[in-house]
Design an enzyme around this catalytic site. Sequence first.
Site, PDB file in Angstrom:
ATOM      1  N   CYS A  84       7.719  -1.455  -3.095  1.00 32.12           N
ATOM      2  CA  CYS A  84       7.662  -1.506  -1.500  1.00 32.12           C
ATOM      3  C   CYS A  84       8.940  -1.332  -0.863  1.00 32.12           C
ATOM      4  CB  CYS A  84       7.262  -2.877  -1.142  1.00 32.12           C
ATOM      5  SG  CYS A  84       5.700  -3.476  -2.104  1.00 32.12           S
ATOM      6  N   ILE A 211      -2.482  -1.938   5.073  1.00 33.69           N
ATOM      7  CA  ILE A 211      -2.342  -0.730   4.177  1.00 33.69           C
ATOM      8  C   ILE A 211      -2.247   0.250   5.312  1.00 33.69           C
ATOM      9  CG2 ILE A 211      -3.494   0.913   2.662  1.00 33.69           C
ATOM     10  CD1 ILE A 211      -4.497  -2.152   1.076  1.00 33.69           C
ATOM     11  N   LYS A 331       4.118  -6.482   9.266  1.00 34.05           N
ATOM     12  CA  LYS A 331       2.965  -7.156   9.600  1.00 34.05           C
ATOM     13  C   LYS A 331       2.032  -6.489  10.735  1.00 34.05           C
ATOM     14  CE  LYS A 331      -0.177 -10.242  10.234  1.00 34.05           C
ATOM     15  NZ  LYS A 331      -1.319  -8.929  10.521  1.00 34.05           N
ATOM     16  N   HIS A 335       2.911  -1.162   7.026  1.00 28.63           N
ATOM     17  CA  HIS A 335       3.643  -0.799   5.589  1.00 28.63           C
ATOM     18  C   HIS A 335       3.307   0.291   4.647  1.00 28.63           C
ATOM     19  CE1 HIS A 335       6.095  -2.074   2.308  1.00 28.63           C
ATOM     20  NE2 HIS A 335       5.262  -2.999   1.791  1.00 28.63           N
TER      21      HIS A 335
END
Lengths: 387, 387
Positions: A84, A211, A331, A335
């Site tokens: 990430c 996602i 959030k 992401h």
Amino acid sequence: MGKRVAIIGVGNSRFGKRDDVSIQELAWESIKEALNDSGLSQKDIGLVVVGSTAYRGVELYPAPIVAEYSGLTGKVPLRVEAMCATGLAAALTAYTAVSSGLVDVAMAIGVDKMTEVDTSTSLAIGGRGGNYQWEYHFYGTTFPTYYALYATRHMAVYGTTEEQMALVAVKAHKYGSMNPKAHFQKPVTVEEVLKSRVISWPIKLLDSCPISDGSATAIFASEEKVKELKIENPVWITGVGYANDYAYVAKRGEWTGFKATQLAAKQAYEMAKITPNDVEVATVHDAFTIAEIMGYEDLGFTEKGKGGKFIEEGQSERGGKVGVNLFGGLKAKGHPLGATGLSMIYEITKQLRDEAGNLQHPLKKYIGLVHNVGGTGHFAYVMILRR
Amino acid sequence: MGKRVAIIGVGNSRFGKRDDVSIQELAWESIKEALNDSGLSQKDIGLVVVGSTAYRGVELYPAPIVAEYSGLTGKVPLRVEAMCATGLAAALTAYTAVSSGLVDVAMAIGVDKMTEVDTSTSLAIGGRGGNYQWEYHFYGTTFPTYYALYATRHMAVYGTTEEQMALVAVKAHKYGSMNPKAHFQKPVTVEEVLKSRVISWPIKLLDSCPISDGSATAIFASEEKVKELKIENPVWITGVGYANDYAYVAKRGEWTGFKATQLAAKQAYEMAKITPNDVEVATVHDAFTIAEIMGYEDLGFTEKGKGGKFIEEGQSERGGKVGVNLFGGLKAKGHPLGATGLSMIYEITKQLRDEAGNLQHPLKKYIGLVHNVGGTGHFAYVMILRR
């Protein structure tokens, strides 16, 4: 040290479920914006790094394909990955290429297309980021369960509450609803967060980032080049820090914060010759709401254990002590793994240039910070930006 | 330009079918050798890059796992990938980290474990490196078929023969059989190569490199650090070049050589201020025998179209004009994707230090070159090394 390096162009695609575009088209959205922003064209770029986890189900080797579609063929020699934190890994690679004098101008493109894979496969892919042999294989640990371990520990040791975590989500959705590029466009209330489906207690659906598909791009140039091009609004990279930690979470020895973030922050602050108190605006890697609370502490915005209070007191709001994730954060903004770190650079660059519109944080020193975590603290990057 | 950078330690695992070790154990074989070679320990390393394609079936995110097993946790912030050129992509990343002054000492680890995947899956993975939409999907193009396209074109335009290609394999196996770390340990004859099974005419089984497991590691240090550590045998990186080309092979416009190699070589020679005639010893990316013949030409060791003659005349043998792939090349030493480029650095470093034993090439200027190709010319790297 090497040459001073500035960010001279940034771009950010719309984040979300982007089944309207291929991965190369998605990358181009932010590449085009970054090129326009800098006033440069493809031929001016000396080296291009593609940051992508090559998320399963899409392209195994996205770098040459992105290059080909975006007219960058010739200058794209590698892809980087740090789970990430892939976006800031790409930024670091572009930064050192310029700082070393190898090239005058480098570009970092972050892109991932994650929604083509179903959610359970995504959870498995995420789980494989941990220790396969001892954790995933035996316990079926996935990202929500790892973060739940950290959350319960933080609650037990420091009295952090589910309400405080919910406030992180409320803040993220509030700002996300004001950012047309964000994945989620709707505000939520504390009550809605607390009542949302439990994923792995105390983490609920609305404590979790989505996602997403998306891309973000930044262009880096040396000081000489900034002068030559007469760039009016360069944003300088004055500090960089990076670290990694055990994949095997059981070995880490601390579960109320990320040691990798603490080490990366120390390195970046020292290089930039500033303290956490100098930071006015930041992105903090909020994959889950507890992560932002731990981030406040690991980055030194507040004392250890006081992260819950920090959000409760509104200190991370726009206009607060440190404006955090004012474009919606992981959030609510979303992401897409490879894009996230570069989207953070986009956000802080916009803030430091006073171009954030109704999300603009008031600035005096014009010092910003970006913080990108890979895995569950496997990797951490911190960069300090200044106008 | 940035700081001068030297290679101060190298390691190379045994290549081959390594089902005796996990990927982290395989990586450690070369990490340990490189640390011992440099006299450093893990704590002395400022930044570690893992070069790995994360070949399917093994580990999705190998960087933190390799770090953990080898005592490098903390300093491993990213993985890089450039298909078969992943090793030199990692080397470039470590080089710029040192050259920029970000760290004094960096390590690049290359590792891939490919044999756990069956051969037909490997062919599919390789094929995905090409253009999926127009080539793989329609024609089922895989690596041997792509290289066969180049080979038939080279034969048609320049009269290159199957016998000349076979000589590349004979040379590779001869030296591989003298290198205990090589995948293949047996010499072959021209007749055996010509009679071996046709994979994609004119490429036969013995024209093709194997699918291998392996790792290789190099440690890079700044000039100040070389002095401080009193390193007696530094090997300096005096030139680096990189380029990429279309994934969609049909768009390339030339099929008798790799434009990416030509561009990378030009960049590296200019930076090193040398000409191809100065190069005494080299690794040339010989995934298939035709690739080495094209490499002689693309790197300027001989004129365009004369690559077949170059091998025929023994000019690339030990003691010839340029000693090429004297440790066995991809063809016989093996080709674990992430490791290959760093194994090339290992080989040329050993040569330039006069430590290559019965594979030592006679040197006067002590100038070597490494050449690593990704995909079917999607990426190319050239580095010039000097003692």
